[in-house]
Design an enzyme around this catalytic site. Structure first.
Site, PDB file in Angstrom:
ATOM      1  N   PRO A   1      19.759  12.365  13.395  1.00 28.90           N
ATOM      2  CA  PRO A   1      20.741  12.083  12.334  1.00 28.90           C
ATOM      3  C   PRO A   1      21.487  10.790  12.659  1.00 28.90           C
ATOM      4  CG  PRO A   1      21.453  13.934  13.721  1.00 28.90           C
ATOM      5  CD  PRO A   1      20.054  13.601  14.120  1.00 28.90           C
TER       6      PRO A   1
ATOM      7  N   LYS B   1       7.000  21.019  32.873  1.00 26.23           N
ATOM      8  CA  LYS B   1       6.778  19.616  33.211  1.00 26.23           C
ATOM      9  C   LYS B   1       5.388  19.160  32.730  1.00 26.23           C
ATOM     10  CE  LYS B   1       6.766  16.539  37.120  1.00 26.23           C
ATOM     11  NZ  LYS B   1       6.588  16.423  38.548  1.00 26.23           N
TER      12      LYS B   1
ATOM     13  N   LYS C   1      26.836   1.759   6.288  1.00 27.87           N
ATOM     14  CA  LYS C   1      27.514   2.934   6.849  1.00 27.87           C
ATOM     15  C   LYS C   1      28.937   3.078   6.295  1.00 27.87           C
ATOM     16  CE  LYS C   1      24.616   2.651  10.960  1.00 27.87           C
ATOM     17  NZ  LYS C   1      24.255   3.297  12.216  1.00 27.87           N
TER      18      LYS C   1
ATOM     19  N   PHE D   1      29.957   0.243  16.313  1.00 31.85           N
ATOM     20  CA  PHE D   1      29.595  -0.767  17.317  1.00 31.85           C
ATOM     21  C   PHE D   1      28.142  -1.133  17.105  1.00 31.85           C
ATOM     22  CE2 PHE D   1      32.834  -1.474  20.559  1.00 31.85           C
ATOM     23  CZ  PHE D   1      33.832  -0.700  20.010  1.00 31.85           C
TER      24      PHE D   1
ATOM     25  N   ASP E   1      18.054   6.686  18.134  1.00 32.76           N
ATOM     26  CA  ASP E   1      17.684   6.872  16.722  1.00 32.76           C
ATOM     27  C   ASP E   1      16.552   7.886  16.575  1.00 32.76           C
ATOM     28  OD1 ASP E   1      19.508   5.078  15.599  1.00 32.76           O
ATOM     29  OD2 ASP E   1      18.267   3.376  16.185  1.00 32.76           O
TER      30      ASP E   1
ATOM     31  N   ILE F   1      24.795   9.544  12.719  1.00 31.34           N
ATOM     32  CA  ILE F   1      26.093  10.230  12.672  1.00 31.34           C
ATOM     33  C   ILE F   1      27.107   9.413  11.858  1.00 31.34           C
ATOM     34  CG2 ILE F   1      27.916  11.288  14.073  1.00 31.34           C
ATOM     35  CD1 ILE F   1      25.856  11.250  16.433  1.00 31.34           C
TER      36      ILE F   1
ATOM     37  N   LYS G   1      25.401  -3.329   8.559  1.00 32.49           N
ATOM     38  CA  LYS G   1      25.810  -1.994   9.027  1.00 32.49           C
ATOM     39  C   LYS G   1      27.161  -1.583   8.443  1.00 32.49           C
ATOM     40  CE  LYS G   1      22.800  -2.291  12.971  1.00 32.49           C
ATOM     41  NZ  LYS G   1      22.558  -2.379  14.393  1.00 32.49           N
TER      42      LYS G   1
ATOM     43  N   ASN H   1      18.872   5.035  26.998  1.00 31.57           N
ATOM     44  CA  ASN H   1      19.109   3.584  26.983  1.00 31.57           C
ATOM     45  C   ASN H   1      20.123   3.266  28.076  1.00 31.57           C
ATOM     46  OD1 ASN H   1      21.914   3.648  25.866  1.00 31.57           O
ATOM     47  ND2 ASN H   1      20.853   4.717  24.208  1.00 31.57           N
TER      48      ASN H   1
END
Ligand code: CTP
Length: 405
Positions: free
Chosen positions: A306, A290, A345, A327, A280, A308, A341, A211
């Protein structure tokens, strides 16, 4: 953007080393950060760089001697000693270090330092043999006893052709030490973990899923925490940023490597700040060779990585340490997503940013964030530089550490 140096008065003592020319850039940068810089040069320093250079860069007159017929009613060493918040001795030669260690007052810089109550930062620069000599080491130990801060010289090729310790410390490290003098040391004694950057999930030896995270927010958090006195471990995905000075850097690639690195530190830290943009999912298998172009379309099977932070929240089980900060980069329903979240979490704080705003989020120098806390509180910060956002986040963490200690 303002920094903690705005309006601070810094006296820069330049002594006789070839590295004196580098300090010209430092003076310019300190001024750019808003500081007022006055330069005092020893006689030997004026043989390497003309006082005019420092006068132009500091925008002020340069002091080179004890006795000034032009300004006879002022006693320069006393006025200079009183007027400054910090004395930066850079470069500091073996001779100046010996002079300061013995309390001599035989030149203007030494006398100003004797007469001053300002914090003194010493940046040694000399040949490595001279640096390692027991006399220099004993003198440096003496300076530390006086409460002066001595920065470690950099190691590398020296002007004399030798290699070893003795190079003028890097400006990034010196700038951080200067900023620390003007920052609250409210994170001193804390060991903190910050994660930053993206993760890369390999498809084959030359391709990966990732990303656009650049790591800037996490690196700014690590840097500012160190500046406020913390011991910082930075677990970083692949980014193109210089490690912040004084921070312990652990480099990882994949989410699973990050997971392992974070768990290894979990028991030793009082705060976990999870800025990293963790993938994710990962490809179920990474090809050893390749992947070749074929006529047919291909599909990719992804499996979950996982979570985390979720795991840390579960492990903590109602305890107050470590403080957990998440974040979230969102494109809609910022509050609702943030609240979900925090709950799922089991976090203390979550910092949410709107990735659709052009001046916030990924790959920008600035950020505009919303901080949500567990108790339902909400703070929307204005557009700020990422270091300023970081300081505001640490302010919140300091309160949490204080409340629960
Ligand atoms: N996070 C993590 N491990 C993951 C995914 C996310 O530790 N595998 C952490 C991030 O570092 C961040 C927080 O969880 O601090 C929120 O990340 P985000 O990607 O916004 O949340 P997700 O849980 O992935 O939620 P969703 O995909 O529903 O947006």
């Amino acid at each position: 953007m303002g920094t903690r140096l705005a309006g601070r008065r810094i006296l820069c003592g330049v002594t006789g080393s070839i590295a004196a020319y580098k300090v010209g850039d430092w003076v310019r940068d300190l001024r750019r950060d808003g500081a007022e810089v006055t330069v005092v040069m020893t006689g030997a320093a004026t043989r390497f760089v003309a006082p005019l250079t420092f006068a132009a860069l500091s925008g002020r007159r340069v002091y080179t001697g004890m006795f000034d017929p032009e300004d006879a009613e002022k006693i320069p060493h006393i006025s200079l000693a009183r007027e400054h918040d910090l004395i930066l001795v850079a470069p500091a030669t073996a001779n100046t270090i010996a002079r300061l260690a013995n309390g001599l007052g035989d030149d203007l810089l030494a006398t100003v330092i004797l007469a001053s109550r300002a914090k003194v930062l010493v940046c040694p620069a000399m040949n490595s043999q001279m640096f390692s000599h027991p006399a220099t080491q004993a003198n440096l130990a003496r300076l530390r006893e006086f409460g002066y801060q001595v920065l470690a010289p950099a190691t590398g090729k020296l002007a004399c052709g030798e290699e070893g310790p003795g190079r003028l410390p890097e400006w990034d490290a010196v700038r951080e030490a200067v900023l620390a003098v003007f920052s609250p040391q409210d994170l001193a004694g804390q060991r903190l973990l910050v994660t930053a950057g993206p993760t890369r999930e390999p498809l084959d030896p030359v391709r990966f899923l990732s990303n656009p995270s650049t790591g800037r927010m996490g690196y700014a958090l690590a840097r500012t925490a160190r500046r406020r006195g913390a011991e910082v471990v930075l677990v970083s995905g692949p980014v193109d940023l210089a490690p912040p000075p004084g921070v312990e850097l652990i480099r990882v690639n994949t989410a699973r490597e990050m997971h392992e690195a974070v768990l290894a530190e979990y028991d030793q830290v009082s705060v976990v700040m999870k800025t990293a943009a963790v993938s994710d999912f990962r490809p179920r298998t990474a090809a050893v060779h390749k992947i070749k172009k074929t006529a047919a379309d291909r599909s990719l099977t992804l499996v979950r990585n996982p979570d985390i932070l979720q795991e840390l929240g579960n492990r903590r089980q109602g305890a107050t340490r470590p403080v957990l900060v998440g974040f979230a980069a969102e494109s809609r329903n910022l509050q609702a997503e943030g609240r979900r979240k925090i709950r799922d979490k089991q976090l203390d704080l979550i910092v949410v940013n709107d990735i659709t705003a052009p001046d916030a989020g990924f790959a920008t120098e600035t950020n505009r964030v919303l901080i949500l806390d567990r108790a339902g509180g909400e703070e929307a910060l204005p557009l700020l530089a990422k270091e300023e956002v970081s300081d505001r986040i640490w302010d919140r963490v300091v309160v949490l550490l204080g409340c629960n200690s």
